[in-house]
Scaffold this motif. Structure first.
Motif, PDB file in Angstrom:
ATOM      1  N   GLY A 237       6.086  15.519 -21.094  1.00 22.16           N
ATOM      2  CA  GLY A 237       4.992  14.565 -21.033  1.00 22.16           C
ATOM      3  C   GLY A 237       3.786  15.098 -20.292  1.00 22.16           C
ATOM      4  O   GLY A 237       2.991  14.322 -19.762  1.00 22.16           O
ATOM      5  N   LYS A 238       3.626  16.425 -20.251  1.00 19.61           N
ATOM      6  CA  LYS A 238       2.542  17.024 -19.492  1.00 19.61           C
ATOM      7  C   LYS A 238       1.534  17.690 -20.417  1.00 19.61           C
ATOM      8  O   LYS A 238       1.899  18.319 -21.408  1.00 19.61           O
ATOM      9  CB  LYS A 238       3.076  18.053 -18.501  1.00 19.61           C
ATOM     10  N   VAL A 239       0.266  17.541 -20.026  1.00 24.36           N
ATOM     11  CA  VAL A 239      -0.833  18.209 -20.706  1.00 24.36           C
ATOM     12  C   VAL A 239      -1.305  19.346 -19.811  1.00 24.36           C
ATOM     13  O   VAL A 239      -1.653  19.124 -18.647  1.00 24.36           O
ATOM     14  CB  VAL A 239      -1.990  17.245 -20.998  1.00 24.36           C
ATOM     15  N   ASN A 240      -1.304  20.573 -20.319  1.00 20.43           N
ATOM     16  CA  ASN A 240      -1.776  21.727 -19.570  1.00 20.43           C
ATOM     17  C   ASN A 240      -3.133  22.148 -20.117  1.00 20.43           C
ATOM     18  O   ASN A 240      -3.311  22.276 -21.335  1.00 20.43           O
ATOM     19  CB  ASN A 240      -0.789  22.892 -19.687  1.00 20.43           C
ATOM     20  N   VAL A 241      -4.081  22.390 -19.190  1.00 23.86           N
ATOM     21  CA  VAL A 241      -5.432  22.778 -19.576  1.00 23.86           C
ATOM     22  C   VAL A 241      -5.824  24.009 -18.776  1.00 23.86           C
ATOM     23  O   VAL A 241      -5.582  24.093 -17.561  1.00 23.86           O
ATOM     24  CB  VAL A 241      -6.442  21.649 -19.306  1.00 23.86           C
ATOM     25  N   SER A 242      -6.437  24.975 -19.454  1.00 16.92           N
ATOM     26  CA  SER A 242      -6.888  26.194 -18.778  1.00 16.92           C
ATOM     27  C   SER A 242      -8.251  26.581 -19.328  1.00 16.92           C
ATOM     28  O   SER A 242      -8.497  26.464 -20.545  1.00 16.92           O
ATOM     29  CB  SER A 242      -5.888  27.330 -19.001  1.00 16.92           C
ATOM     30  N   VAL A 243      -9.125  27.020 -18.431  1.00 22.78           N
ATOM     31  CA  VAL A 243     -10.434  27.511 -18.861  1.00 22.78           C
ATOM     32  C   VAL A 243     -10.850  28.637 -17.920  1.00 22.78           C
ATOM     33  O   VAL A 243     -10.797  28.500 -16.703  1.00 22.78           O
ATOM     34  CB  VAL A 243     -11.496  26.383 -18.857  1.00 22.78           C
ATOM     35  N   GLN A 244     -11.233  29.746 -18.470  1.00 25.50           N
ATOM     36  CA  GLN A 244     -11.656  30.908 -17.685  1.00 25.50           C
ATOM     37  C   GLN A 244     -12.783  31.628 -18.422  1.00 25.50           C
ATOM     38  O   GLN A 244     -12.517  32.351 -19.392  1.00 25.50           O
ATOM     39  CB  GLN A 244     -10.482  31.855 -17.455  1.00 25.50           C
ATOM     40  N   PRO A 245     -14.012  31.401 -17.996  1.00 19.37           N
ATOM     41  CA  PRO A 245     -14.376  30.532 -16.880  1.00 19.37           C
ATOM     42  C   PRO A 245     -14.936  29.204 -17.370  1.00 19.37           C
ATOM     43  O   PRO A 245     -15.304  29.061 -18.531  1.00 19.37           O
ATOM     44  CB  PRO A 245     -15.475  31.330 -16.197  1.00 19.37           C
ATOM     45  N   LEU A 246     -15.004  28.253 -16.452  1.00 20.05           N
ATOM     46  CA  LEU A 246     -15.798  27.038 -16.661  1.00 20.05           C
ATOM     47  C   LEU A 246     -17.039  27.185 -15.794  1.00 20.05           C
ATOM     48  O   LEU A 246     -16.940  27.301 -14.571  1.00 20.05           O
ATOM     49  CB  LEU A 246     -15.019  25.797 -16.242  1.00 20.05           C
ATOM     50  N   ASN A 247     -18.184  27.206 -16.426  1.00 22.25           N
ATOM     51  CA  ASN A 247     -19.435  27.332 -15.691  1.00 22.25           C
ATOM     52  C   ASN A 247     -19.881  25.949 -15.235  1.00 22.25           C
ATOM     53  O   ASN A 247     -20.156  25.068 -16.050  1.00 22.25           O
ATOM     54  CB  ASN A 247     -20.515  27.970 -16.568  1.00 22.25           C
ATOM     55  N   ILE A 248     -19.897  25.754 -13.928  1.00 24.02           N
ATOM     56  CA  ILE A 248     -20.429  24.522 -13.343  1.00 24.02           C
ATOM     57  C   ILE A 248     -21.797  24.883 -12.792  1.00 24.02           C
ATOM     58  O   ILE A 248     -21.907  25.605 -11.795  1.00 24.02           O
ATOM     59  CB  ILE A 248     -19.521  23.970 -12.239  1.00 24.02           C
ATOM     60  N   GLY A 249     -22.831  24.388 -13.453  1.00 23.96           N
ATOM     61  CA  GLY A 249     -24.155  24.893 -13.144  1.00 23.96           C
ATOM     62  C   GLY A 249     -24.205  26.345 -13.568  1.00 23.96           C
ATOM     63  O   GLY A 249     -23.884  26.698 -14.705  1.00 23.96           O
ATOM     64  N   GLU A 250     -24.575  27.212 -12.648  1.00 22.96           N
ATOM     65  CA  GLU A 250     -24.629  28.644 -12.936  1.00 22.96           C
ATOM     66  C   GLU A 250     -23.467  29.399 -12.310  1.00 22.96           C
ATOM     67  O   GLU A 250     -23.440  30.625 -12.319  1.00 22.96           O
ATOM     68  CB  GLU A 250     -25.948  29.224 -12.417  1.00 22.96           C
ATOM     69  N   THR A 251     -22.492  28.654 -11.774  1.00 23.99           N
ATOM     70  CA  THR A 251     -21.378  29.285 -11.067  1.00 23.99           C
ATOM     71  C   THR A 251     -20.127  29.235 -11.921  1.00 23.99           C
ATOM     72  O   THR A 251     -19.712  28.152 -12.373  1.00 23.99           O
ATOM     73  CB  THR A 251     -21.119  28.572  -9.723  1.00 23.99           C
ATOM     74  N   PRO A 252     -19.485  30.398 -12.175  1.00 23.17           N
ATOM     75  CA  PRO A 252     -18.257  30.403 -12.968  1.00 23.17           C
ATOM     76  C   PRO A 252     -17.035  30.057 -12.113  1.00 23.17           C
ATOM     77  O   PRO A 252     -16.902  30.511 -10.978  1.00 23.17           O
ATOM     78  CB  PRO A 252     -18.181  31.847 -13.475  1.00 23.17           C
ATOM     79  N   PHE A 253     -16.129  29.241 -12.674  1.00 24.03           N
ATOM     80  CA  PHE A 253     -14.890  28.855 -12.009  1.00 24.03           C
ATOM     81  C   PHE A 253     -13.724  29.103 -12.965  1.00 24.03           C
ATOM     82  O   PHE A 253     -13.849  28.925 -14.183  1.00 24.03           O
ATOM     83  CB  PHE A 253     -14.903  27.378 -11.631  1.00 24.03           C
ATOM     84  N   LYS A 254     -12.599  29.505 -12.374  1.00 25.81           N
ATOM     85  CA  LYS A 254     -11.361  29.599 -13.132  1.00 25.81           C
ATOM     86  C   LYS A 254     -10.565  28.328 -12.836  1.00 25.81           C
ATOM     87  O   LYS A 254     -10.302  28.029 -11.672  1.00 25.81           O
ATOM     88  CB  LYS A 254     -10.566  30.832 -12.722  1.00 25.81           C
ATOM     89  N   ILE A 255     -10.186  27.614 -13.897  1.00 21.61           N
ATOM     90  CA  ILE A 255      -9.545  26.315 -13.701  1.00 21.61           C
ATOM     91  C   ILE A 255      -8.274  26.226 -14.531  1.00 21.61           C
ATOM     92  O   ILE A 255      -8.249  26.571 -15.717  1.00 21.61           O
ATOM     93  CB  ILE A 255     -10.502  25.167 -14.084  1.00 21.61           C
ATOM     94  N   ASN A 256      -7.213  25.756 -13.884  1.00 23.24           N
ATOM     95  CA  ASN A 256      -5.974  25.395 -14.549  1.00 23.24           C
ATOM     96  C   ASN A 256      -5.606  23.991 -14.094  1.00 23.24           C
ATOM     97  O   ASN A 256      -5.697  23.672 -12.901  1.00 23.24           O
ATOM     98  CB  ASN A 256      -4.845  26.366 -14.187  1.00 23.24           C
ATOM     99  N   ALA A 257      -5.210  23.165 -15.051  1.00 21.63           N
ATOM    100  CA  ALA A 257      -4.905  21.778 -14.717  1.00 21.63           C
ATOM    101  C   ALA A 257      -3.679  21.318 -15.468  1.00 21.63           C
ATOM    102  O   ALA A 257      -3.396  21.771 -16.584  1.00 21.63           O
ATOM    103  CB  ALA A 257      -6.095  20.878 -15.027  1.00 21.63           C
ATOM    104  N   VAL A 258      -2.937  20.392 -14.827  1.00 20.69           N
ATOM    105  CA  VAL A 258      -1.776  19.764 -15.442  1.00 20.69           C
ATOM    106  C   VAL A 258      -1.938  18.254 -15.297  1.00 20.69           C
ATOM    107  O   VAL A 258      -2.185  17.759 -14.182  1.00 20.69           O
ATOM    108  CB  VAL A 258      -0.459  20.227 -14.791  1.00 20.69           C
ATOM    109  N   PHE A 259      -1.801  17.535 -16.416  1.00 20.48           N
ATOM    110  CA  PHE A 259      -1.870  16.077 -16.410  1.00 20.48           C
ATOM    111  C   PHE A 259      -0.519  15.542 -16.858  1.00 20.48           C
ATOM    112  O   PHE A 259      -0.053  15.845 -17.964  1.00 20.48           O
ATOM    113  CB  PHE A 259      -2.972  15.580 -17.348  1.00 20.48           C
ATOM    114  N   ALA A 260       0.131  14.774 -15.977  1.00 14.61           N
ATOM    115  CA  ALA A 260       1.452  14.212 -16.274  1.00 14.61           C
ATOM    116  C   ALA A 260       1.257  12.799 -16.811  1.00 14.61           C
ATOM    117  O   ALA A 260       0.726  11.928 -16.119  1.00 14.61           O
ATOM    118  CB  ALA A 260       2.318  14.197 -15.020  1.00 14.61           C
ATOM    119  N   THR A 261       1.694  12.563 -18.054  1.00 13.69           N
ATOM    120  CA  THR A 261       1.458  11.270 -18.700  1.00 13.69           C
ATOM    121  C   THR A 261       2.733  10.511 -19.002  1.00 13.69           C
ATOM    122  O   THR A 261       2.694   9.321 -19.295  1.00 13.69           O
ATOM    123  CB  THR A 261       0.694  11.489 -20.021  1.00 13.69           C
TER     124      THR A 261
END
Length: 809
Positions: A237-261
């Motif tokens: 029941g989990k949603v996994n999300v990954s983005v490399q990179p996610l640009n927030i403004g002009e700053t790049p971020f590496k993001i991994n997320a898990v959503f338990a539903t």
């Protein structure tokens, strides 16, 4: 053209023609059966809706969803049954494009492969009671399962696109507000047996990302852009999300997320964010205003590596999310309220869940700085682990270590209190302190501060010490001073001391601080400490830290208002011509002077004891002392004390041994000299084996009364007298002088500068052989036998006149 090629082209052309014919047919079918198809779409969607579903119009698009049939639903509106109460429309889409499987359409079912929503607003609303407008979607599928014929096959969305869409999650119960302006959200989905996978591109503007709307939004008005990979597992029941990179403004971020539903009323999330080489102000600007306001009081000059973990729920009322941030800082200048730290490196941690199960808020937040090293005002330091706990009422703790040349303290003290040269300083302290207005305030200290072989200039008293060492030990609430060696010129002092309850009094009641000293010295030159007689010099205030509760700011106040109790043992005491040995003393300093107790010294072959006090003044320093002098050599005694300010009666006029009791007051200059004509009090003298040599008043009388006797050297075996001293006047109580030259009864006033009026009763008989008479009564009878002269010596018109005492009775 080869035959096989011709055949292939004919087949391809036929297939294309067939597809075109099918699409044309489907389009014509939809066009001619618009009402029927629209009804089918409404019925398909209405099976999942418990509320209002309105589709304003429907148009087929021939090639848009090729090879599927593409439908454009216009003015789509979805509202729950309680819309009239809360006024939040779940979906309001001007254009809702749906690509439908062509073959399924001919079978009489709807299979949606692609949804394209544009010019729309999606508003997921939850009121303060927990009711949500998502209740419009039916949750009971029992009927469908019991009667499968009433439902089409499962719809699997293959593609999706959102553009110019406002997406809002407004949860009034949990105080959460998420609002995004979607410029582009497009992707593809696959459906393996385990669930689904998606790849999509995101281009949105985050207008609000408030996990607690009372505290404000994270990444407010920041553009987010990146390519995501997401997946859902039906088993977990989990949603996994990954983005490399996610640009927030002009700053790049590496993001991994898990959503338990699974089995949850709303999604729980766990988001991990990594930012390499991000500036402090850039990072703080992405956080909620309550955090940004605090962080912007600080600054770190160079980019740092940061990780952040956010853990919480989109729907719960815990006030989250749980935040855990790490940062790595290297060789940066750190700006803090009231100062700057140079060349700083550390690993930092922030958490808003310092004590487990106590919620996520400022009152349960903590900042930890691990392996902090740097310098402050040229003082290098290390703190193994420094912590700031509870950001509502913050408390700082840590272990502070520093070793540096003692002269570097001058940068820290800014030429206030003292200046240092030579030697080294070593600090090992454990501190706990409140933080007021983001500044360290009233720290409680444990540990030691050691100064070795340093030169100290104590500015308020202008005292200069050389080759000195000091050890300050903070034990419990007490301050213990040990192994202290102070040297000023030729004076050497070894000291140990203690202040009880020091840490409680240091800030709150410095006037109650009492430093108890045990002092030993092989030799002490009092003239080198005359700075203590002068009025205390005021040092300039440090404006940036005034009244801050800072330990350094308070030091000058403590030294000014605190008191010291000194128990002294000195082998030799020197003051100008004065030399005393085996000196002992108990001294107590006050706000403006010194209380003297139990001073005892050996001097001039005798012994002196003294009690009293010395008070500082702006023009002169006042003293009041009670003194006992036992059998001292009069000539040495008068020389040592500069003849007590007398001019006509000096050490040159005296010989013999003196014992005395005095109770006098007077003035003394900052240079340690008696102020002329300032002495007042009582003086009881006892002379033994004395001689009065060339005392001018008596010599003058002798010329008049005894021209044939030598009054320049008068031996006095014994003399007891009582005198009252007032300024430049000495009142001589009735005094019998029995000497080798003459006997004299003296009474009157002697003025050093004016006002002399002395009565002298002088028997003419020669007392030279009186020393042979042992009978006291016979000696008394012979004292005034014969002719007695009654003479008056007095000042008149500024000149001394000597004549008969007409007032004698």
């Amino acid at each position: 053209m080869p035959k096989w090629l011709k055949i292939s082209l004919k087949i391809i052309a036929g297939a294309v023609l067939l597809i075109v014919l099918v699409l044309v047919g489907a389009t014509m079918y939809i066009s001619f059966n618009k009402a029927k198809v629209l009804k089918m779409v409404n019925e398909q969607l209405d099976k999942s809706v418990d509320g209002t579903l309105v589709i304003g119009d429907m148009k087929p698009n021939f090639f848009r969803g090729f090879p599927d049939v593409s439908l454009t639903l216009q003015n789509v509106l979805i509202r729950d049954k309680q819309y009239d109460r809360h006024k939040h429309t779940l979906l309001n889409a001007k254009d809702f494009n749906v690509s439908i499987n062509t073959m399924a359409l001919f079978r009489g079912t709807i299979d949606i492969n692609h949804i394209d929503i544009s010019n729309a607003a999606i508003d997921l609303f939850t009121d303060s009671t927990g009711y949500s407008n998502t209740a419009v979607f039916k949750k009971d599928n029992k009927k469908v399962k019991d009667n499968p014929s009433e439902s089409s096959s499962s719809t699997q969305l293959k593609k999706f696109t959102l553009s110019n869409v406002t997406f809002t999650v407004d949860n009034r119960q949990a105080y959460k507000l998420f609002k995004f302006s979607v410029n582009d959200l497009s992707g593809k989905m696959q459906y393996p047996d385990s669930g689904w996978r998606a790849n999509f591109h995101l281009d949105v503007l985050a207008k609000s990302m408030a996990f607690n709307s009372k505290r404000g939004s994270f990444i407010k008005n920041q553009k987010l852009e990146g390519d995501f990979v997401a997946g859902y597992n039906e088993g977990s029941g989990k949603v996994n999300v990954s983005v490399q990179p996610l640009n927030i403004g002009e700053t790049p971020f590496k993001i991994n997320a898990v959503f338990a539903t699974k089995d949850k009323p709303s999604a729980n999330f766990d988001i991990n964010i990594v930012a390499d080489q991000i500036l402090w102000r850039r990072a703080s600007g992405l956080l909620a205003p309550n955090i940004t306001e605090v962080l912007n009081r600080f600054n770190i000059s160079k980019p740092m590596d940061v990780t952040c973990n956010l853990n919480g729920s989109f729907g719960g009322g815990d006030g989250g999310p749980k935040i855990y941030v790490t940062a790595r800082v290297k060789d940066s200048k750190i700006t803090i309220p009231g100062g700057e730290l140079d060349n700083c490196s550390f690993n930092g941690i922030f958490t808003n869940n310092y004590v487990k199960d106590k919620g996520y808020g400022d009152d349960n937040s903590a900042i930890k700085l691990i392996g902090l090293k740097g310098s402050y005002n040229h003082l290098p330091f290390t703190i193994d682990t420094g912590s700031i706990i509870n950001l509502v009422k913050p408390i700082a703790t840590g272990n502070f270590k520093s070793n540096f040349p003692a002269a570097d303290l001058n940068y820290f003290l800014e030429d206030n209190v003292a200046k240092f040269a030579n030697g080294e300083a070593d600090m090992k302290l454990r501190y706990t302190a409140d933080i007021v207005d983001y500044k360290i305030n009233k720290p409680v200290i444990r540990g030691a501060i050691v100064l070795r072989n340093t030169d100290i200039h104590y500015i308020p008293r202008n005292i200069k010490l050389t080759n000195s060492s000091i050890s300050l030990n903070f034990v419990g609430d007490d301050l213990i001073l040990s192994n202290i060696r102070l040297q000023s010129g030729r004076s050497i002092v070894n000291m140990n001391g203690r202040v009880n309850n020091f840490l409680n009094l240091y800030y709150n009641a410095p006037e109650k601080i009492l430093l108890t000293w045990q002092i030993r010295s092989p030799q002490l030159y009092l003239g080198e400490f005359l700075g203590f007689l002068a009025e205390r010099k005021q040092t300039p205030a440090i404006k940036s830290r005034a009244n801050s509760g800072n330990v350094v700011d308070q030091l000058s106040t403590v030294l000014e208002k605190g008191k010291a109790e000194m128990h002294m043992q000195v082998a030799k005491v020197y003051y100008k011509k004065f030399l005393a040995t085996d000196a002992t003393a108990d001294l107590l300093t006050t706000d403006n002077g010194i209380i003297i107790k139990n001073i005892g010294v050996k001097h001039a072959g005798g012994f002196l004891k003294m009690n009293g006090k010395m008070m500082q003044g702006k023009k002169l320093n006042n003293f009041a002392v009670n003194t006992v002098i036992s059998n001292v050599n009069m000539r040495e005694f008068f020389v040592a004390f500069n003849n007590f300010g007398l001019q006509d009666f000096t050490s040159e006029n005296l010989k013999g041994f003196l014992s005395a009791k005095t109770s006098i007051t007077g003035g003394i200059t900052d240079a340690g000299n008696l102020v002329p004509n300032s002495i007042n009090g009582n003086l009881d003298l006892s002379l033994r084996n004395a001689a009065l040599i060339d005392f001018k008043p008596l010599v003058s009388v002798g010329k008049f009364a005894f021209p044939f006797r030598n009054l320049k050297n008068i031996s006095i075996p014994k003399l007891d007298g009582h005198f009252l001293v007032k300024g430049d006047m000495i009142t001589i109580k009735p005094l019998q002088v029995s000497s080798s030259v003459l006997n004299v009864d003296v009474e009157g006033v002697y003025g050093f500068t004016r006002g002399t009026d002395i009565a002298l009763d002088i028997p003419l008989r020669n007392p030279g052989k009186d020393s042979l008479i042992t009978d006291k009564e016979e000696l008394a009878k012979k004292r005034f036998k014969g002719i007695v002269l009654h003479i008056r010596a007095h000042e008149e018109g500024g000149k001394m006149k000597i004549g008969w005492n007409k007032n004698h009775k």
